[in-house]
Design a protein around this motif. Structure first.
Motif, PDB file in Angstrom:
ATOM      1  N   LEU A 175       0.890  -1.150   0.082  1.00  0.00           N
ATOM      2  CA  LEU A 175      -0.126  -0.017   0.054  1.00  0.00           C
ATOM      3  C   LEU A 175       0.994   1.581  -0.048  1.00  0.00           C
ATOM      4  CD1 LEU A 175      -2.749  -1.225   2.601  1.00  0.00           C
ATOM      5  CD2 LEU A 175      -3.054  -0.388   0.160  1.00  0.00           C
ATOM      6  N   LEU A 176       2.008   0.987   0.500  1.00  0.00           N
ATOM      7  CA  LEU A 176       2.799   2.330   0.734  1.00  0.00           C
ATOM      8  C   LEU A 176       4.007   2.651  -0.545  1.00  0.00           C
ATOM      9  CD1 LEU A 176       3.279   2.396   4.788  1.00  0.00           C
ATOM     10  CD2 LEU A 176       1.938   3.707   2.953  1.00  0.00           C
ATOM     11  N   HIS A 177       3.839   1.579  -1.419  1.00  0.00           N
ATOM     12  CA  HIS A 177       4.588   1.729  -2.493  1.00  0.00           C
ATOM     13  C   HIS A 177       4.050   2.480  -3.621  1.00  0.00           C
ATOM     14  CE1 HIS A 177       7.278  -0.358  -5.812  1.00  0.00           C
ATOM     15  NE2 HIS A 177       7.896   0.824  -5.493  1.00  0.00           N
ATOM     16  N   MET A 178       4.600   3.519  -4.191  1.00  0.00           N
ATOM     17  CA  MET A 178       3.906   4.418  -5.111  1.00  0.00           C
ATOM     18  C   MET A 178       5.059   4.314  -6.192  1.00  0.00           C
ATOM     19  SD  MET A 178       1.642   5.624  -3.454  1.00  0.00           S
ATOM     20  CE  MET A 178       1.371   5.310  -1.618  1.00  0.00           C
ATOM     21  N   VAL A 179       4.465   4.005  -7.563  1.00  0.00           N
ATOM     22  CA  VAL A 179       5.395   3.742  -8.892  1.00  0.00           C
ATOM     23  C   VAL A 179       4.861   4.938  -9.636  1.00  0.00           C
ATOM     24  CG1 VAL A 179       5.734   2.286 -10.829  1.00  0.00           C
ATOM     25  CG2 VAL A 179       5.245   1.231  -8.251  1.00  0.00           C
ATOM     26  N   VAL A 180       5.812   5.682 -10.317  1.00  0.00           N
ATOM     27  CA  VAL A 180       5.699   6.430 -11.237  1.00  0.00           C
ATOM     28  C   VAL A 180       6.324   6.140 -12.452  1.00  0.00           C
ATOM     29  CG1 VAL A 180       6.043   8.999 -11.857  1.00  0.00           C
ATOM     30  CG2 VAL A 180       5.617   8.309  -9.621  1.00  0.00           C
ATOM     31  N   VAL A 181       5.493   6.062 -13.444  1.00  0.00           N
ATOM     32  CA  VAL A 181       5.981   5.547 -14.866  1.00  0.00           C
ATOM     33  C   VAL A 181       6.346   6.631 -15.778  1.00  0.00           C
ATOM     34  CG1 VAL A 181       5.799   3.860 -16.487  1.00  0.00           C
ATOM     35  CG2 VAL A 181       4.615   3.422 -14.575  1.00  0.00           C
ATOM     36  N   GLY A 182       7.499   6.632 -16.109  1.00  0.00           N
ATOM     37  CA  GLY A 182       8.034   7.778 -17.198  1.00  0.00           C
ATOM     38  C   GLY A 182       8.902   8.808 -16.674  1.00  0.00           C
ATOM     39  N   GLY A 183      10.012   8.813 -16.880  1.00  0.00           N
ATOM     40  CA  GLY A 183      11.108   9.575 -16.365  1.00  0.00           C
ATOM     41  C   GLY A 183      11.446  10.807 -17.235  1.00  0.00           C
ATOM     42  N   GLY A 184      10.241  11.335 -17.982  1.00  0.00           N
ATOM     43  CA  GLY A 184      10.424  12.795 -18.312  1.00  0.00           C
ATOM     44  C   GLY A 184       9.989  13.827 -17.409  1.00  0.00           C
ATOM     45  N   PRO A 185      10.062  15.064 -17.812  1.00  0.00           N
ATOM     46  CA  PRO A 185       9.743  16.094 -16.747  1.00  0.00           C
ATOM     47  C   PRO A 185       8.230  15.764 -15.953  1.00  0.00           C
ATOM     48  CG  PRO A 185       9.883  17.031 -19.033  1.00  0.00           C
ATOM     49  CD  PRO A 185      10.105  15.452 -19.141  1.00  0.00           C
ATOM     50  N   THR A 186       7.311  15.318 -16.170  1.00  0.00           N
ATOM     51  CA  THR A 186       6.077  14.974 -15.711  1.00  0.00           C
ATOM     52  C   THR A 186       6.273  14.078 -14.432  1.00  0.00           C
ATOM     53  OG1 THR A 186       4.845  15.591 -17.715  1.00  0.00           O
ATOM     54  CG2 THR A 186       3.692  14.414 -15.980  1.00  0.00           C
ATOM     55  N   GLY A 187       6.815  13.046 -15.219  1.00  0.00           N
ATOM     56  CA  GLY A 187       7.138  12.079 -13.807  1.00  0.00           C
ATOM     57  C   GLY A 187       8.309  12.450 -12.940  1.00  0.00           C
ATOM     58  N   VAL A 188       9.264  12.895 -13.274  1.00  0.00           N
ATOM     59  CA  VAL A 188      10.052  13.659 -12.212  1.00  0.00           C
ATOM     60  C   VAL A 188       9.503  14.600 -11.575  1.00  0.00           C
ATOM     61  CG1 VAL A 188      12.452  14.992 -12.143  1.00  0.00           C
ATOM     62  CG2 VAL A 188      12.189  13.034 -13.774  1.00  0.00           C
ATOM     63  N   GLU A 189       9.018  15.407 -12.200  1.00  0.00           N
ATOM     64  CA  GLU A 189       8.264  16.410 -11.052  1.00  0.00           C
ATOM     65  C   GLU A 189       7.201  15.947  -9.935  1.00  0.00           C
ATOM     66  OE1 GLU A 189       6.938  19.696 -13.899  1.00  0.00           O
ATOM     67  OE2 GLU A 189       8.809  20.649 -13.568  1.00  0.00           O
ATOM     68  N   LEU A 190       6.408  15.016 -10.552  1.00  0.00           N
ATOM     69  CA  LEU A 190       5.476  14.353  -9.848  1.00  0.00           C
ATOM     70  C   LEU A 190       6.231  13.676  -8.808  1.00  0.00           C
ATOM     71  CD1 LEU A 190       2.531  14.290  -9.347  1.00  0.00           C
ATOM     72  CD2 LEU A 190       2.913  11.722 -10.179  1.00  0.00           C
ATOM     73  N   SER A 191       7.394  12.958  -8.946  1.00  0.00           N
ATOM     74  CA  SER A 191       7.920  12.136  -7.775  1.00  0.00           C
ATOM     75  C   SER A 191       8.584  12.991  -6.637  1.00  0.00           C
ATOM     76  CB  SER A 191       9.095  11.407  -8.504  1.00  0.00           C
ATOM     77  OG  SER A 191       8.797  10.532  -9.382  1.00  0.00           O
ATOM     78  N   GLY A 192       9.114  14.263  -7.285  1.00  0.00           N
ATOM     79  CA  GLY A 192       9.660  15.428  -6.332  1.00  0.00           C
ATOM     80  C   GLY A 192       8.430  15.837  -5.513  1.00  0.00           C
ATOM     81  N   GLU A 193       7.426  16.015  -6.053  1.00  0.00           N
ATOM     82  CA  GLU A 193       6.392  16.764  -5.113  1.00  0.00           C
ATOM     83  C   GLU A 193       5.699  15.773  -4.164  1.00  0.00           C
ATOM     84  OE1 GLU A 193       4.936  19.755  -5.275  1.00  0.00           O
ATOM     85  OE2 GLU A 193       5.381  20.634  -7.175  1.00  0.00           O
TER      86      GLU A 193
END
Ligand code: FAD
Ligand code: NAD
Length: 476
Positions: A175-193
């Motif tokens: 439940l506490l594992h969040m996966v972001v797919v795509g290392g373009g600017p959208t994925g990177v910014e979202l991971s940072g946020e």
């Protein structure tokens, strides 16, 4: 029979499809004295996409990054019609567009067809899923406002479900594992946020869980952010390492399941990784309405990436009545807000030039006709002299300047109050990253927001979060 469109028979009609970066910039700069203008978009607002990831974690409230399209059109000198509807098809031969009101509430009429003299096609793109199983069903996107709201709900739901008494360690980890797919600017910014939300707020509100939250960013290519300089890619990767955001490069998502994501590792082995949430930020593709339009002009439109246009943004294969701008086009420019807004402003200039030219052509015809009728020497002289001046102006206007993109630099937020920037400087490039760049990022976006109202709302949200933290209540 309902509100009338702003039709003046003397003027040509420009129909604008979309209310995003390209269309909004066009509307802002367009002189509506010259044309009947109709805007058709399923959203009756402009969405400031660069700050969308901030909405997804509650740093900004949704209303702060929206601007109703009517706020722009109401300041125009002539009425502009704004219609909340989705263009379903364009007929480039009959020069008509058919559109439908897809909203929850509809009147007796919800589909109609409108003729245009000029069509500005600025419908953007939609999320690319590559047909990968489970993406549409189980992943959140990060493209529209509703996507950010959905992600926020799902993220909080994962935390609340993890806080439910009696979960096994295995289920907690999932439940506490969040996966972001795509290392373009959208994925990177979202991971940072996401990381900021965790560090700044969740540690206080969910102290027993926050330390267990994991964020994984999956990228198929050998590195994240391929459009940034090497040094900034390295900086982002090391910042993510410090922030405990795991980056998996050369790793491809093959399937998204309700409780897991299937990955293909660099060595081609397949693993299934349990997770609570998947955010899909793997790029964009053309909308169906765009594909249908392209298919009507098979000999001129052969680019599968989008609409092929000439250097004046006119759609190839048409008589010059369709202009296409922004993410729906296939050009040498990146699909960015910067490009779309410059193209919108450029088109407004082109429309002005075309209107001037048409007025001069009409004047020339009038003068030519009167040249044969006037008898007095003085009058004849005046007509001939004005004709010469009109001719001169027409020659000047006959050439349309091609669109030229001026790159103002690339900026991205990477979390922990750090941003990266590749900025053009004296025929070269300056690459910078860190806290100062973050302050630059904030001020750059604050000043790019279209209205003072949005600037005040965004600045206010930033201040509110600094003082009170982000809201962790879940809007079910
Ligand atoms: P959009 O802005 O997407 O607008 C398309 C419009 O068409 C919308 O109003 C939509 O409602 C409307 N529409 C859709 N279908 C139809 C239809 N059938 N009929 C009529 N209207 C329709 N770029 C940057 O340069 N810098 C950034 O920092 C940046 N950050 C981003 C962050 C995120 C999260 C995202 C998703 C994108 C970001 N981008 C950024 C990219 C940028 O948002 C796009 O390149 C830009 O929106 C393209 O502008 P557009 O006008 O072509 O399309
Ligand atoms: P993108 O196309 O730039 O990146 C998507 C990434 O997903 C690619 O690197 C691709 O290799 C990867 N990918 C695709 N399928 C995958 C899979 N199955 N598994 C793993 N990885 C996969 O998309 P974006 O980040 O949404 O950006 C879209 C456009 O918007 C770009 O032009 C970008 O420059 C612009 N944008 C700019 C900013 C900014 O300037 N700060 C922010 C967001 C978006």
């Amino acid at each position: 029979p309902g509100p009338q469109l702003p039709f003046d028979k003397e003027k040509k009609t420009v129909v604008v499809l979309g209310s995003g970066w390209g269309a909004t910039s066009l509307l802002k700069h367009l002189d509506t004295e010259d044309y009947n203008v109709v805007v058709i978009s399923p959203k009756n607002y402009f969405l400031f996409t660069p700050l969308l990831p901030s909405v997804a974690v509650g740093t900004l409230s949704t209303r702060s990054i929206l601007q109703p399209t009517r706020y722009i059109t109401r300041h125009k000198t002539r009425t502009v019609s704004v219609i909340e509807a989705e263009a379903k098809s364009v007929d480039p031969v009959a020069k008509t567009v058919t559109f439908t009101d897809n909203s929850e509430i509809q009147g007796e009429v919800s589909t109609t067809t409108l003729p245009y003299d000029y069509l500005v096609y600025a419908v953007g793109a939609e999320v690319q899923t590559f047909g990968i199983p489970g993406v549409r069903e189980h992943a959140c996107f990060m493209k529209e406002l509703a996507d950010a709201e959905r992600m926020q709900r799902q993220f909080m739901d994962c935390l609340e479900s993890a806080a439910f008494p009696g979960q096994s360690q295995q289920e907690l980890d999932r439940l506490l594992h969040m996966v972001v797919v795509g290392g373009g600017p959208t994925g990177v910014e979202l991971s940072g946020e996401l990381h900021d939300f965790l560090e700044d707020d969740l540690k206080s509100w969910y102290p027993e869980l926050a330390g267990k939250v994991r964020i994984t960013l999956v990228e198929a290519l050998p590195s994240v952010l391929p459009m940034f300089s090497k040094q900034l890619i390295d900086y982002t990767e090391s910042t993510f390492k410090e922030s405990k955001i795991e980056i998996l490069t050369k790793t491809m998502v093959k399937e998204v399941k309700p409780k897991s994501v299937v990955l293909q590792n660099p060595d081609k082995s397949i693993v299934e990784v349990p997770c609570g949430m998947v955010v899909w930020a793997a790029g964009n593709t053309g909308r169906q309405v765009t594909k249908d339009l392209i298919a009507q002009l098979p000999s001129a439109q052969t680019n599968r990436r989008g609409i092929a246009v000439d250097e004046h943004m006119r759609m190839d294969g048409t008589d010059g009545s369709i202009f296409a701008i922004g993410d729906c086009t296939a050009t040498s420019y990146a699909p960015t807000a910067q490009v779309a807004s410059q193209q919108g402003a450029y088109l407004a200039r082109i429309f002005k030039q075309m209107a001037k030219k048409e007025a001069l052509v009409a004047r020339k015809a009038e003068l030519s006709a009167s040249a044969n009728q006037v008898t007095g020497e003085e009058e004849k002289k005046a007509v001939v002299s004005e004709l010469a001046s009109v001719e001169k102006q027409l020659t000047k206007l006959s050439k349309l300047r091609p669109f030229q993109y001026s790159h103002q630099g690339s900026l991205a937020y990477i979390g922990s109050e750090k941003a990266i920037a590749d900025l053009p400087f004296m025929n070269g490039n300056v690459a910078t990253g860190g806290v100062a760049t973050f302050l630059f990022w904030r001020s750059a976006y604050l000043s790019t927001l279209f209205s003072l109202r949005n600037r005040v709302l965004v600045a206010n949200d930033w201040m509110k979060v600094k003082i009170f933290g982000r809201d962790v209540s879940r809007d079910a």
